[in-house]
Design a protein around this motif. Structure first.
Motif, PDB file in Angstrom:
ATOM      1  N   THR A   1      -9.553   5.102   4.990  1.00 57.59           N
ATOM      2  CA  THR A   1      -8.988   3.763   5.196  1.00 57.59           C
ATOM      3  C   THR A   1      -7.929   3.402   4.165  1.00 57.59           C
ATOM      4  N   ALA A   2      -7.687   4.250   3.194  1.00 60.00           N
ATOM      5  CA  ALA A   2      -6.714   3.922   2.150  1.00 60.00           C
ATOM      6  C   ALA A   2      -5.854   5.140   1.843  1.00 60.00           C
TER       7      ALA A   2
ATOM      8  N   ALA B   1      -7.944  -4.330   1.191  1.00 56.15           N
ATOM      9  CA  ALA B   1      -7.097  -3.828   2.272  1.00 56.15           C
ATOM     10  C   ALA B   1      -7.809  -2.740   3.072  1.00 56.15           C
ATOM     11  N   ALA B   2      -8.541  -1.885   2.367  1.00 51.14           N
ATOM     12  CA  ALA B   2      -9.274  -0.821   3.050  1.00 51.14           C
ATOM     13  C   ALA B   2     -10.381  -1.395   3.935  1.00 51.14           C
TER      14      ALA B   2
ATOM     15  N   GLU C   1       0.829  -1.204   0.000  1.00 58.15           N
ATOM     16  CA  GLU C   1       0.000   0.000   0.000  1.00 58.15           C
ATOM     17  C   GLU C   1       0.866   1.258   0.000  1.00 58.15           C
TER      18      GLU C   1
ATOM     19  N   LYS D   1      -8.824  -2.757   7.062  1.00 60.86           N
ATOM     20  CA  LYS D   1      -8.426  -1.684   7.972  1.00 60.86           C
ATOM     21  C   LYS D   1      -9.629  -1.043   8.649  1.00 60.86           C
TER      22      LYS D   1
ATOM     23  N   ARG E   1     -10.185  -7.831  15.453  1.00 53.74           N
ATOM     24  CA  ARG E   1      -8.878  -8.319  15.046  1.00 53.74           C
ATOM     25  C   ARG E   1      -9.028  -9.287  13.872  1.00 53.74           C
ATOM     26  N   THR E   2      -8.169  -9.157  12.877  1.00 54.20           N
ATOM     27  CA  THR E   2      -8.188 -10.041  11.710  1.00 54.20           C
ATOM     28  C   THR E   2      -6.951 -10.924  11.737  1.00 54.20           C
TER      29      THR E   2
ATOM     30  N   ARG F   1     -13.077  -3.173  13.085  1.00 56.99           N
ATOM     31  CA  ARG F   1     -12.625  -2.885  14.446  1.00 56.99           C
ATOM     32  C   ARG F   1     -12.127  -4.146  15.144  1.00 56.99           C
TER      33      ARG F   1
END
Length: 202
Positions: A70-71, A18-19, A1, A22, A27-28, A25
């Protein structure tokens, strides 16, 4: 990114993904699927669906609206490499170029032949990468590159030069002497001999 997704295939989709990650909220967590597990089977199916979907434009499949804040809007000026900026400038310039109809036609021919022979769908980028592969000698890569652009001085090339139109026709067959004719269709004895030798070497 940070590199602005320069040179990344399907970057519109990946940038949106990706956005979205992000924006979450929670956890990933990403895990590697164990061999022969149900998860690995799902991964294979997802990969097949992704390859199938790659044949159509991303805008026709998904809403690629990116959540606000977010990006990154572009390249990071700090900490990036010079080659990244150079590739980005080239991408911008390439967007202003008008594709040559003859090149587009040849790319389509290659794509259809690869699909017919190997059952694989290849993009224009895949074809250009194959032509510029490091395993090829520079002269071979140049020959293939010219072939895709129809830049060899054969066939219809001579029709645009006064008093040279006869050179466009094969003296052996009387057909247009383009690259396909020279390599595959010409009835000249030399052509078959070369292909027999190539088959032996291969």
């Amino acid at each position: 990114e940070i590199e602005g997704w320069v040179g990344i295939k399907h970057r519109d989709v990946l940038r949106c993904l990706a956005a979205e990650l992000k924006a979450r909220r929670a956890r990933t967590v990403f895990k590697t699927a164990a061999p022969e597990s149900p998860e690995r089977t799902w991964c294979r199916k997802a990969s097949m669906l992704a390859k199938r979907s790659a044949k159509t434009r991303a805008e026709e499949r998904w809403d690629l609206t990116i959540p606000p804040n977010t990006a990154l809007p572009g390249l990071h000026l700090q900490g990036n490499r010079q080659c990244v900026f150079y590739r980005s400038i080239r991408e911008i310039k390439n967007k202003t170029l008008t594709p040559r109809p003859s090149t587009l036609k040849m790319l389509d021919v290659v794509r259809k032949d690869v699909k017919s022979a190997f059952g694989r769908y290849v993009t224009d980028a895949d074809i250009w990468l194959a032509v510029s592969a490091k395993d090829l000698l520079p002269r071979t890569a140049q020959f293939l590159w010219k072939g895709l652009h129809k830049a060899h001085r054969i066939g219809s090339y001579w029709n645009h030069i006064p008093e040279c139109g006869a050179r466009a026709i094969c003296q052996e067959c009387g057909a247009l002497e383009d690259l396909e004719h020279i390599l595959l269709r010409c009835t000249s004895p030399g052509q078959s001999i070369i292909w027999q030798a190539a088959e032996t070497l291969w």
